[in-house]
Write a protein that holds these residues in place. Structure first.
Motif, PDB file in Angstrom:
ATOM      1  N   ASN A 177       0.816  -1.219   0.000  1.00 39.54           N
ATOM      2  CA  ASN A 177       0.000   0.000   0.000  1.00 39.54           C
ATOM      3  C   ASN A 177       0.847   1.266   0.000  1.00 39.54           C
ATOM      4  OD1 ASN A 177      -2.269  -1.549  -0.015  1.00 39.54           O
ATOM      5  ND2 ASN A 177      -2.884  -1.132   2.077  1.00 39.54           N
ATOM      6  N   ALA A 178       2.018   1.205   0.625  1.00 35.05           N
ATOM      7  CA  ALA A 178       2.896   2.377   0.630  1.00 35.05           C
ATOM      8  C   ALA A 178       3.573   2.582  -0.721  1.00 35.05           C
ATOM      9  CB  ALA A 178       3.954   2.233   1.720  1.00 35.05           C
ATOM     10  N   SER A 179       3.615   1.533  -1.529  1.00 37.00           N
ATOM     11  CA  SER A 179       4.253   1.622  -2.847  1.00 37.00           C
ATOM     12  C   SER A 179       3.253   1.885  -3.961  1.00 37.00           C
ATOM     13  CB  SER A 179       5.009   0.314  -3.147  1.00 37.00           C
ATOM     14  OG  SER A 179       5.940   0.021  -2.138  1.00 37.00           O
ATOM     15  N   ASN A 180       1.980   1.587  -3.712  1.00 35.27           N
ATOM     16  CA  ASN A 180       0.944   1.732  -4.737  1.00 35.27           C
ATOM     17  C   ASN A 180      -0.231   2.520  -4.166  1.00 35.27           C
ATOM     18  OD1 ASN A 180       2.008  -0.381  -6.858  1.00 35.27           O
ATOM     19  ND2 ASN A 180       2.043  -1.453  -4.899  1.00 35.27           N
ATOM     20  N   TYR A 181      -0.239   3.809  -4.407  1.00 33.03           N
ATOM     21  CA  TYR A 181      -1.346   4.645  -3.940  1.00 33.03           C
ATOM     22  C   TYR A 181      -1.633   5.714  -4.990  1.00 33.03           C
ATOM     23  CZ  TYR A 181       2.555   7.647  -2.536  1.00 33.03           C
ATOM     24  OH  TYR A 181       3.698   8.404  -2.531  1.00 33.03           O
ATOM     25  N   LYS A 182      -2.849   6.236  -4.977  1.00 33.89           N
ATOM     26  CA  LYS A 182      -3.270   7.171  -6.020  1.00 33.89           C
ATOM     27  C   LYS A 182      -2.904   8.615  -5.698  1.00 33.89           C
ATOM     28  CE  LYS A 182      -7.088   4.351  -7.753  1.00 33.89           C
ATOM     29  NZ  LYS A 182      -8.554   4.279  -8.023  1.00 33.89           N
ATOM     30  N   LYS A 198      -4.831  -9.446  -5.385  1.00 30.42           N
ATOM     31  CA  LYS A 198      -3.964  -8.637  -6.246  1.00 30.42           C
ATOM     32  C   LYS A 198      -2.635  -9.370  -6.442  1.00 30.42           C
ATOM     33  CE  LYS A 198      -5.891  -4.234  -4.632  1.00 30.42           C
ATOM     34  NZ  LYS A 198      -5.570  -2.929  -3.977  1.00 30.42           N
ATOM     35  N   PRO A 199      -2.607 -10.357  -7.322  1.00 26.00           N
ATOM     36  CA  PRO A 199      -1.391 -11.184  -7.445  1.00 26.00           C
ATOM     37  C   PRO A 199      -0.159 -10.409  -7.866  1.00 26.00           C
ATOM     38  CG  PRO A 199      -2.945 -11.638  -9.224  1.00 26.00           C
ATOM     39  CD  PRO A 199      -3.669 -10.808  -8.219  1.00 26.00           C
ATOM     40  N   TYR A 200      -0.299  -9.442  -8.772  1.00 29.70           N
ATOM     41  CA  TYR A 200       0.869  -8.679  -9.207  1.00 29.70           C
ATOM     42  C   TYR A 200       1.503  -7.946  -8.028  1.00 29.70           C
ATOM     43  CZ  TYR A 200      -0.760  -9.407 -14.015  1.00 29.70           C
ATOM     44  OH  TYR A 200      -1.162  -9.967 -15.198  1.00 29.70           O
ATOM     45  N   GLU A 201       0.668  -7.234  -7.267  1.00 24.53           N
ATOM     46  CA  GLU A 201       1.180  -6.459  -6.149  1.00 24.53           C
ATOM     47  C   GLU A 201       1.756  -7.355  -5.056  1.00 24.53           C
ATOM     48  OE1 GLU A 201      -1.608  -5.972  -7.681  1.00 24.53           O
ATOM     49  OE2 GLU A 201      -1.915  -3.844  -8.112  1.00 24.53           O
ATOM     50  N   ILE A 202       1.066  -8.454  -4.767  1.00 24.59           N
ATOM     51  CA  ILE A 202       1.519  -9.347  -3.697  1.00 24.59           C
ATOM     52  C   ILE A 202       2.854  -9.983  -4.049  1.00 24.59           C
ATOM     53  CG2 ILE A 202       1.002 -11.431  -2.389  1.00 24.59           C
ATOM     54  CD1 ILE A 202      -0.737  -9.035  -1.658  1.00 24.59           C
TER      55      ILE A 202
END
Length: 206
Positions: free
Chosen positions: A63-68, A123-127
């Protein structure tokens, strides 16, 4: 702190005195006590299971790496002027937790790989990318065990056996096929691919 702990043997840093020192540094900012370390480390270190620890760290780093628009609330609120970006700061904190945690590197690696093999996965890519990123930034005793686990898991006979279709090992990664499949070699390859993308491969293998 990360650089200092990174070079020390586990037997010197996996001690209660070191953990308490790190904890006190982490909570210096009472408004953001979970900026560096997660709540499982600060508040539930003795009781948190290894599955809980790994899942929380994956959640925090992802979540810290992928946010809007804004990073999660546990990140530094003045992140634009901070030493590191939100993702890098939370990843560094995750590494610190794992290095001084109460579980061994082998137990942590096994738990992270178990997270990668779980189904369903939202979310397989993110995980997968997050797990790979965490493993890549840990000391060599974590990585060496991880590589050995990969060699043990990936069944190369599936690539050479006459009655097997190698496509199930080499097929293009897609969200639908990954989440619907129980193919452990495919999952292991996807995780290894992410690891090698982040890892300085030449320095690691040679």
């Amino acid at each position: 702190m990360y650089r200092m702990l990174f070079v020390f043997p586990l037997e010197l840093i996996q001690r209660d005195t070191v953990r308490e020192m790190v904890r006190r540094v982490a909570i210096l900012d009472p408004k953001h006590p979970h900026y560096i370390l997660s709540e499982s480390f600060i508040e539930r270190f003795r009781t948190a299971s290894i599955e809980e620890v790994c899942n929380i760290l994956i959640y925090r780093v992802s979540n810290a790496s992928n946010y809007k628009h804004q990073p999660p609330e546990y990140c530094c609120r003045d992140w634009r002027f901070a030493e590191m970006s939100p993702g890098a700061a939370v990843l560094t904190g995750a590494n610190i937790e794992l290095m001084i945690g109460k579980y061994s590197p082998e137990e942590f690696v096994d738990a992270f790989m178990k997270c990668a093999f779980e189904r369903p996965m939202e979310k397989p890519y993110e995980i997968l990318n997050t797990i790979s990123l965490i493993l890549t930034t840990l000391p060599s005793h974590f990585q060496e065990y991880y590589i050995q686990k990969q060699l043990d898991i990936i069944e190369f006979s599936e690539l050479t056996a006459e009655d097997d279709d190698p496509k199930k090992m080499l097929e293009t990664f897609s969200k639908n096929s990954y989440t619907a499949s129980e193919n452990r070699p495919l999952a292991a390859l996807a995780l290894l691919h992410g690891f090698l993308q982040h890892c300085p491969v030449v320095s690691f293998f040679f």
